[in-house]
Design an enzyme around this catalytic site. Structure first.
Site, mmCIF file in Angstrom:
data_model
loop_
_atom_site.group_PDB
_atom_site.id
_atom_site.type_symbol
_atom_site.label_atom_id
_atom_site.label_comp_id
_atom_site.label_asym_id
_atom_site.label_seq_id
_atom_site.Cartn_x
_atom_site.Cartn_y
_atom_site.Cartn_z
ATOM 1 N N GLY A 72 0.798 -1.227 0.000
ATOM 2 C CA GLY A 72 0.000 0.000 0.000
ATOM 3 C C GLY A 72 0.827 1.271 0.000
ATOM 4 C CG LEU A 73 2.526 2.420 -3.173
ATOM 5 C CD1 LEU A 73 1.750 3.160 -4.256
ATOM 6 C CD2 LEU A 73 3.965 2.215 -3.631
ATOM 7 C CG ASN A 127 4.292 2.757 -8.866
ATOM 8 O OD1 ASN A 127 3.664 2.226 -9.783
ATOM 9 N ND2 ASN A 127 4.189 2.351 -7.610
ATOM 10 C CB CYS A 130 -0.867 4.591 -7.659
ATOM 11 S SG CYS A 130 0.852 4.735 -7.933
ATOM 12 C CB THR A 193 3.416 -6.558 -8.827
ATOM 13 O OG1 THR A 193 2.606 -5.431 -8.502
ATOM 14 C CG2 THR A 193 4.693 -6.517 -8.022
ATOM 15 N N GLY A 217 8.412 -11.975 -8.464
ATOM 16 C CA GLY A 217 9.287 -13.138 -8.315
ATOM 17 C C GLY A 217 9.348 -13.961 -9.590
ATOM 18 C CB THR A 266 10.810 -10.879 -5.410
ATOM 19 O OG1 THR A 266 9.695 -10.030 -5.691
ATOM 20 C CG2 THR A 266 10.386 -11.953 -4.441
HETATM 21 C C1 LIG Z 1 7.357 -5.703 -1.409
HETATM 22 C C2 LIG Z 1 7.393 -4.965 -2.722
HETATM 23 C C3 LIG Z 1 7.265 -3.576 -2.738
HETATM 24 C C4 LIG Z 1 7.285 -2.875 -3.949
HETATM 25 N N1 LIG Z 1 7.174 -1.497 -3.936
HETATM 26 C C5 LIG Z 1 7.217 -0.810 -5.118
HETATM 27 C C6 LIG Z 1 7.141 0.623 -5.124
HETATM 28 O O1 LIG Z 1 7.093 1.286 -4.089
HETATM 29 N N2 LIG Z 1 7.133 1.250 -6.339
HETATM 30 C C7 LIG Z 1 7.223 0.552 -7.528
HETATM 31 O O2 LIG Z 1 7.217 1.172 -8.595
HETATM 32 N N3 LIG Z 1 7.343 -0.803 -7.529
HETATM 33 C C8 LIG Z 1 7.340 -1.484 -6.367
HETATM 34 N N4 LIG Z 1 7.464 -2.870 -6.388
HETATM 35 C C9 LIG Z 1 7.618 -3.588 -7.675
HETATM 36 C C10 LIG Z 1 9.079 -3.984 -7.930
HETATM 37 O O3 LIG Z 1 9.924 -2.859 -8.005
HETATM 38 C C11 LIG Z 1 9.212 -4.807 -9.247
HETATM 39 O O4 LIG Z 1 8.782 -4.030 -10.337
HETATM 40 C C12 LIG Z 1 8.398 -6.094 -9.231
HETATM 41 O O5 LIG Z 1 8.378 -6.674 -7.948
HETATM 42 C C13 LIG Z 1 8.923 -7.121 -10.243
HETATM 43 O O6 LIG Z 1 10.265 -7.486 -9.984
HETATM 44 P P1 LIG Z 1 10.687 -8.767 -9.075
HETATM 45 O O7 LIG Z 1 9.877 -9.919 -9.572
HETATM 46 O O8 LIG Z 1 12.164 -8.918 -9.289
HETATM 47 O O9 LIG Z 1 10.330 -8.416 -7.669
HETATM 48 C C14 LIG Z 1 7.450 -3.591 -5.177
HETATM 49 C C15 LIG Z 1 7.593 -4.986 -5.142
HETATM 50 C C16 LIG Z 1 7.568 -5.678 -3.949
HETATM 51 C C17 LIG Z 1 7.730 -7.182 -3.966
#
Ligand SMILES: Cc1cc2nc3c(=O)[nH]c(=O)nc-3n(C[C@H](O)[C@H](O)[C@H](O)COP(=O)(O)O)c2cc1C
Length: 303
Positions: A72-73, A127, A130, A193, A217, A266
């Site tokens: 939830g940012l 980002n 949202c 995500t 992930g 992740t």
């Molecule tokens: C716990 C968590 C928090 C995240 N917070 C943000 C965020 O604040 N802003 C954003 O643009 N992406 C956020 N992401 C997305 C990641 O930066 C990334 O784009 C996404 O998880 C895919 O990459 P990964 O599979 O290597 O995690 C978040 C991801 C996770 C798992």
């Protein structure tokens, strides 16, 4: 040694491996396990105009080959971040890309503008996944016109390099990348995500208090690689690729598909030093194949 350096969005990176937003906080915790002087850049957890607490728990749960999050940012707000968190990041010889978000188009502009000229900030990652509070809560990044307005407003609000982070929760990602280029973005990053849901079969309740969350992930890697490849072939804009990168081989796949840099997300939760291992691994991968620069891999997939 092969040349791992790369310039993206006008930001010179010593290597193309970045820490993905939200998985390295504002740097403090991960710095105990990972030498931030060695990573290409850290992309910080999302920052908004005002502090927000985020969602109630449970905010994360494990899924096969990945995780769901609905954090939830939560964030400290622009002013505190500039005063208290940027000084810590400035101690490291690395690039700092600040991830920003807003509840309205104007808020995006204000947040972007407040980082202009701030020493120690090298670029902004926006980002757009949202909810658009003023227009029914649909994510900006899944609506082409809302995406256009955010990119245009951010572009006009700052002289910093602007990287737009695309949402994968769309039928066709190419028009979204085109809008970013048309409106003057310097680069795009992808993917954020994928919207998901998980249910506990004992309690019959969703595993996240928010009901749905973002899947990340290894489970999402093939989706991310496919989207990168589509955008690389359709739009002339540099791409920072992410989604499930856990090993050197994963990173190589993204370069071959067309990214100029990668971000590790992740996987940091399992091994906070994994980005350094991938940097070293990329050097070895190129050396073993007699390739003198990482640029030799970009978009080189043989179709
Ligand atoms: C716990 C968590 C928090 C995240 N917070 C943000 C965020 O604040 N802003 C954003 O643009 N992406 C956020 N992401 C997305 C990641 O930066 C990334 O784009 C996404 O998880 C895919 O990459 P990964 O599979 O290597 O995690 C978040 C991801 C996770 C798992």
């Amino acid at each position: 040694m092969p040349d791992l350096s790369i310039e993206i969005a006008g930001i010179k990176l010593r290597n193309p491996v970045l820490l993905a937003s939200g998985t390295a906080g504002y740097g403090e915790d991960i710095a105990r396990y990972c030498d931030l002087n060695r990573v290409g850049a850290i992309i910080t957890k999302g920052i908004a105009l005002k502090p927000t607490p985020g969602n109630p728990p449970p905010r994360i749960c494990e899924t096969p080959a990945g995780m769901l999050n609905a954090i939830g940012l939560p964030n400290v707000g622009v002013d505190t971040f500039i005063k208290e968190n940027i000084p810590f990041l400035k101690k490291f010889d690395t690039r700092v890309i600040v991830n920003i978000f807003g509840a309205t188009v104007d808020e995006y502009g204000e947040v972007a503008g407040s980082f202009t000229g701030v020493e120690g900030v090298h670029g902004l990652e926006v980002n757009i996944s949202c909810p658009n509070i003023k227009e029914g809560g649909i994510a900006f990044g899944t609506d082409l016109e809302a995406t256009r307005r955010v990119v245009r407003t951010v572009r006009r609000s700052t002289t910093l390099p602007v990287i737009i982070k695309l949402s994968p929760n769309v039928t066709d990602i190419i028009p979204f990348a085109m809008v970013c280029k048309d409106e003057g973005a310097d680069a795009i990053s992808m993917i954020n995500t994928l919207l998901g849901m998980s249910i506990d079969t004992e309690t019959w309740k969703p595993r996240l208090a928010n009901i749905t969350g973002g899947l990340s992930g290894p489970a999402i890697k093939p989706v991310a690689v496919r989207m990168v490849w589509q955008v690389y072939n359709a739009v002339d804009i540099p791409i920072i690729g992410m989604g499930g990168i856990t090993t050197t081989g994963d990173a190589v796949e993204f370069f071959l598909a067309g990214t100029s840099a990668v971000a590790v997300g992740t996987a940091n939760f399992l091994n906070p030093n994994v980005s350094i291992e991938i940097i070293d691994g990329l050097g070895r991968y190129l050396e073993e194949r007699g390739i003198d620069s990482i640029r030799g891999l970009i978009g080189a997939v043989k179709i």
